[in-house]
Design an enzyme around this catalytic site. Sequence first.
Site, PDB file in Angstrom:
ATOM      1  N   TYR A   1      -7.819   3.049   2.908  1.00 29.54           N
ATOM      2  CA  TYR A   1      -6.942   3.442   4.020  1.00 29.54           C
ATOM      3  C   TYR A   1      -7.465   4.714   4.671  1.00 29.54           C
ATOM      4  CZ  TYR A   1      -2.876   5.711   6.238  1.00 29.54           C
ATOM      5  OH  TYR A   1      -2.049   6.368   7.113  1.00 29.54           O
TER       6      TYR A   1
ATOM      7  N   THR B   1      -3.944  11.167   9.717  1.00 26.01           N
ATOM      8  CA  THR B   1      -3.170  11.384   8.488  1.00 26.01           C
ATOM      9  C   THR B   1      -3.751  12.468   7.587  1.00 26.01           C
ATOM     10  OG1 THR B   1      -2.640  10.346   6.372  1.00 26.01           O
ATOM     11  CG2 THR B   1      -4.458   9.379   7.576  1.00 26.01           C
TER      12      THR B   1
ATOM     13  N   LYS C   1      -8.951   5.334   8.420  1.00 22.43           N
ATOM     14  CA  LYS C   1      -8.344   6.322   9.326  1.00 22.43           C
ATOM     15  C   LYS C   1      -9.365   7.392   9.736  1.00 22.43           C
ATOM     16  CE  LYS C   1      -3.892   5.257   9.937  1.00 22.43           C
ATOM     17  NZ  LYS C   1      -3.176   5.258  11.219  1.00 22.43           N
TER      18      LYS C   1
ATOM     19  N   GLU D   1      -4.068  12.089   4.596  1.00 22.45           N
ATOM     20  CA  GLU D   1      -4.916  11.403   3.614  1.00 22.45           C
ATOM     21  C   GLU D   1      -6.402  11.630   3.899  1.00 22.45           C
ATOM     22  OE1 GLU D   1      -4.288   9.212   0.737  1.00 22.45           O
ATOM     23  OE2 GLU D   1      -2.556  10.506   0.870  1.00 22.45           O
TER      24      GLU D   1
HETATM   25  P1  NDP Z   1       4.931   1.701   8.859  1.00 22.38           P
HETATM   26  O1  NDP Z   1       4.169   1.015   7.798  1.00 22.38           O
HETATM   27  O2  NDP Z   1       6.399   1.900   8.703  1.00 22.38           O
HETATM   28  O3  NDP Z   1       4.722   0.913  10.253  1.00 22.38           O
HETATM   29  C1  NDP Z   1       3.470   0.375  10.584  1.00 22.38           C
HETATM   30  C2  NDP Z   1       3.608  -0.406  11.868  1.00 22.38           C
HETATM   31  O4  NDP Z   1       2.339  -0.986  12.187  1.00 22.38           O
HETATM   32  C3  NDP Z   1       4.610  -1.572  11.798  1.00 22.38           C
HETATM   33  O5  NDP Z   1       5.254  -1.697  13.035  1.00 22.38           O
HETATM   34  C4  NDP Z   1       3.699  -2.765  11.560  1.00 22.38           C
HETATM   35  O6  NDP Z   1       4.253  -3.991  11.974  1.00 22.38           O
HETATM   36  C5  NDP Z   1       2.533  -2.367  12.447  1.00 22.38           C
HETATM   37  N1  NDP Z   1       1.304  -3.103  12.147  1.00 22.38           N
HETATM   38  C6  NDP Z   1       0.770  -3.374  10.933  1.00 22.38           C
HETATM   39  N2  NDP Z   1      -0.348  -4.104  11.071  1.00 22.38           N
HETATM   40  C7  NDP Z   1      -0.519  -4.300  12.394  1.00 22.38           C
HETATM   41  C8  NDP Z   1      -1.461  -5.017  13.162  1.00 22.38           C
HETATM   42  N3  NDP Z   1      -2.471  -5.704  12.598  1.00 22.38           N
HETATM   43  N4  NDP Z   1      -1.338  -5.014  14.507  1.00 22.38           N
HETATM   44  C9  NDP Z   1      -0.307  -4.360  15.102  1.00 22.38           C
HETATM   45  N5  NDP Z   1       0.626  -3.684  14.432  1.00 22.38           N
HETATM   46  C10 NDP Z   1       0.523  -3.659  13.086  1.00 22.38           C
HETATM   47  O7  NDP Z   1       4.204   3.094   9.114  1.00 22.38           O
HETATM   48  P2  NDP Z   1       4.824   4.498   9.613  1.00 22.38           P
HETATM   49  O8  NDP Z   1       5.758   4.247  10.709  1.00 22.38           O
HETATM   50  O9  NDP Z   1       5.245   5.269   8.427  1.00 22.38           O
HETATM   51  O10 NDP Z   1       3.509   5.217  10.156  1.00 22.38           O
HETATM   52  C11 NDP Z   1       3.107   5.068  11.511  1.00 22.38           C
HETATM   53  C12 NDP Z   1       1.637   5.417  11.627  1.00 22.38           C
HETATM   54  O11 NDP Z   1       1.421   6.760  11.205  1.00 22.38           O
HETATM   55  C13 NDP Z   1       0.706   4.565  10.774  1.00 22.38           C
HETATM   56  O12 NDP Z   1      -0.501   4.423  11.498  1.00 22.38           O
HETATM   57  C14 NDP Z   1       0.461   5.404   9.527  1.00 22.38           C
HETATM   58  O13 NDP Z   1      -0.769   5.074   8.942  1.00 22.38           O
HETATM   59  C15 NDP Z   1       0.466   6.792  10.138  1.00 22.38           C
HETATM   60  N6  NDP Z   1       0.882   7.880   9.278  1.00 22.38           N
HETATM   61  C16 NDP Z   1       2.104   7.816   8.639  1.00 22.38           C
HETATM   62  C17 NDP Z   1       2.557   8.879   7.910  1.00 22.38           C
HETATM   63  C18 NDP Z   1       3.875   8.845   7.200  1.00 22.38           C
HETATM   64  O14 NDP Z   1       4.094   9.701   6.314  1.00 22.38           O
HETATM   65  N7  NDP Z   1       4.779   7.946   7.543  1.00 22.38           N
HETATM   66  C19 NDP Z   1       1.738  10.125   7.793  1.00 22.38           C
HETATM   67  C20 NDP Z   1       0.506  10.086   8.545  1.00 22.38           C
HETATM   68  C21 NDP Z   1       0.109   9.009   9.262  1.00 22.38           C
HETATM   69  P3  NDP Z   1       5.262  -4.825  11.021  1.00 22.38           P
HETATM   70  O15 NDP Z   1       6.603  -4.145  11.154  1.00 22.38           O
HETATM   71  O16 NDP Z   1       5.207  -6.180  11.600  1.00 22.38           O
HETATM   72  O17 NDP Z   1       4.716  -4.716   9.631  1.00 22.38           O
HETATM   73  P1  GDR Z   2       1.149   8.273   0.345  1.00 24.41           P
HETATM   74  O1  GDR Z   2       2.675   7.847   0.108  1.00 24.41           O
HETATM   75  O2  GDR Z   2       0.208   7.552  -0.523  1.00 24.41           O
HETATM   76  O3  GDR Z   2       1.115   9.777   0.291  1.00 24.41           O
HETATM   77  O4  GDR Z   2       0.890   7.746   1.836  1.00 24.41           O
HETATM   78  P2  GDR Z   2       3.382   7.163  -1.145  1.00 24.41           P
HETATM   79  O5  GDR Z   2       4.829   7.452  -0.988  1.00 24.41           O
HETATM   80  O6  GDR Z   2       2.961   5.761  -1.317  1.00 24.41           O
HETATM   81  O7  GDR Z   2       2.795   7.981  -2.402  1.00 24.41           O
HETATM   82  C1  GDR Z   2       2.999   9.378  -2.553  1.00 24.41           C
HETATM   83  C2  GDR Z   2       2.558   9.793  -3.942  1.00 24.41           C
HETATM   84  O8  GDR Z   2       3.469   9.251  -4.901  1.00 24.41           O
HETATM   85  C3  GDR Z   2       2.716   8.713  -5.980  1.00 24.41           C
HETATM   86  N1  GDR Z   2       3.501   7.688  -6.677  1.00 24.41           N
HETATM   87  C4  GDR Z   2       3.890   6.515  -6.162  1.00 24.41           C
HETATM   88  N2  GDR Z   2       3.728   5.979  -4.933  1.00 24.41           N
HETATM   89  C5  GDR Z   2       4.267   4.763  -4.696  1.00 24.41           C
HETATM   90  N3  GDR Z   2       4.163   4.233  -3.473  1.00 24.41           N
HETATM   91  N4  GDR Z   2       4.933   4.057  -5.663  1.00 24.41           N
HETATM   92  C6  GDR Z   2       5.100   4.551  -6.919  1.00 24.41           C
HETATM   93  O9  GDR Z   2       5.684   3.905  -7.778  1.00 24.41           O
HETATM   94  C7  GDR Z   2       4.567   5.843  -7.185  1.00 24.41           C
HETATM   95  N5  GDR Z   2       4.572   6.643  -8.278  1.00 24.41           N
HETATM   96  C8  GDR Z   2       3.931   7.757  -7.956  1.00 24.41           C
HETATM   97  C9  GDR Z   2       1.450   8.185  -5.327  1.00 24.41           C
HETATM   98  O10 GDR Z   2       0.439   7.982  -6.303  1.00 24.41           O
HETATM   99  C10 GDR Z   2       1.169   9.306  -4.341  1.00 24.41           C
HETATM  100  O11 GDR Z   2       0.458  10.335  -4.966  1.00 24.41           O
HETATM  101  C11 GDR Z   2       1.841   7.934   2.866  1.00 24.41           C
HETATM  102  C12 GDR Z   2       1.685   6.766   3.866  1.00 24.41           C
HETATM  103  O12 GDR Z   2       2.732   6.834   4.805  1.00 24.41           O
HETATM  104  C13 GDR Z   2       0.364   6.866   4.597  1.00 24.41           C
HETATM  105  O13 GDR Z   2       0.318   5.883   5.631  1.00 24.41           O
HETATM  106  C14 GDR Z   2       0.235   8.252   5.227  1.00 24.41           C
HETATM  107  O14 GDR Z   2      -0.994   8.383   5.877  1.00 24.41           O
HETATM  108  C15 GDR Z   2       0.377   9.320   4.154  1.00 24.41           C
HETATM  109  O15 GDR Z   2       1.650   9.174   3.514  1.00 24.41           O
HETATM  110  C16 GDR Z   2       0.306  10.725   4.729  1.00 24.41           C
END
Ligand code: NDP
Ligand code: GDR
Length: 346
Positions: A168, A144, A172, A146
């Site tokens: 987190y 990520t 990671k 992050e």
């Molecule tokens: P989501 O939160 O939508 O999905 C996470 C998934 O992981 C769900 O299927 C969840 O299951 C599963 N999970 C959670 N805990 C466990 C566990 N203990 N064992 C097995 N499975 C588990 O995340 P995204 O799809 O957005 O992201 C996918 C991956 O990419 C994650 O690793 C995230 O950290 C990473 N990532 C995401 C980014 C983004 O912008 N979306 C950017 C960079 C990295 P359940 O549905 O049951 O909760």
């Molecule tokens: P992020 O996503 O932390 O970048 O992680 P999120 O959408 O939670 O926050 C993005 C930015 O918005 C600001 N923010 C808020 N965020 C949330 N959730 N709720 C609020 O009310 C709010 N107001 C402002 C946050 O402070 C932050 O700066 C996501 C996840 O998918 C991670 O798993 C992944 O690794 C990174 O993106 C890349």
Amino acid sequence: MSGEGSSSTNNNKVALITGITGQDGSYLAEFLIDKGYEVHGVLRRSSSFNTGRIQHLYGKPACHTGGRMHLHYGDLTDTTCLISIISKTRPKEIYNLGAQSHVKVSFELSEYTAQVDALGTLRLLEAVRVAGLEKDTKIYQASTSELYGKVVEVPQNENTPFYPRSPYACAKLYGYWIVVNYREAYNMFVCNGVLFNHESPRRGENFVTRKITRGVAKITLGLMSYLELGNLDSKRDWGHAKDFVEAMWLILQQDEPEDFVVATGEAHSVREFVEKAFACVGRGVVWKGRGVDETGHDADTDQMLVKVNPKYFRPTEVDLLLGDPAKAKQKLGWVPRGFVQILWLC
Ligand code: NDP
Ligand code: GDR
């Protein structure tokens, strides 16, 4: 459910996805099934249904009657089940997307986040070795942006040093380096995709993009009076999840295992996202006050639409993430879409 093993274990197109029920897992499952893969997914046991994002796939003949999608109960905190699932399905490609993925929540669930996001990655790598598949199975690790946290350069690329700012990101960071270590130590085909934020209509509702778009819809329908947000000035490089899962697959189709940054190369603030979301329903936003007292108002009626609530601030914030996807473009031939479409798709 876990009794369903691989129906075509000699097939090169057998994939295992952890996190199949999440945003990315659901798009990736669709993508791989369309490419002719047999897809296995790790499903967490939950007291309520957690398969909403993949429910529609059961309607596909390829999955339903063709046996191309199988779910196995499992968890990244349970080594035994990982060994069992991997030994049984013998996947050619594993996509490790399972994670406690909410940055703010990780401050409250720091130990659990480390168990799943850090040690879970190690457990998966070891399960592949225990199954004797380290020379046969390619592994994608969901790393990520992050990791860059308090960024030391802008934009961030594959050589930018890391500075994680949350439990987190620290978890990671371990995941990232254990993947690199297993690649170097055991010559395994394991890769990190360092993905910047990517969104979609399937994004969890407590991430900021869905929170804003749903809030705007509810306010427009009279179901909510105003939206409460945290830091309005953080900037993110937002892409679309559908584009990003294709990059994951491309990373595993290369001849050599390498790490890639996947991003759009454009950053926008949360404030800008709010303004563009309200513009979609024909409303301008005027900002008043500063810091915790800041509010956003309808430019015509002065109705309060947005209020800052410090409850959503993070103990340590990541102010600006902007990725340089040059390597992914050049080596993978991957091309992202732009920001404007993203708003429509959220
Ligand atoms: P989501 O939160 O939508 O999905 C996470 C998934 O992981 C769900 O299927 C969840 O299951 C599963 N999970 C959670 N805990 C466990 C566990 N203990 N064992 C097995 N499975 C588990 O995340 P995204 O799809 O957005 O992201 C996918 C991956 O990419 C994650 O690793 C995230 O950290 C990473 N990532 C995401 C980014 C983004 O912008 N979306 C950017 C960079 C990295 P359940 O549905 O049951 O909760
Ligand atoms: P992020 O996503 O932390 O970048 O992680 P999120 O959408 O939670 O926050 C993005 C930015 O918005 C600001 N923010 C808020 N965020 C949330 N959730 N709720 C609020 O009310 C709010 N107001 C402002 C946050 O402070 C932050 O700066 C996501 C996840 O998918 C991670 O798993 C992944 O690794 C990174 O993106 C890349």
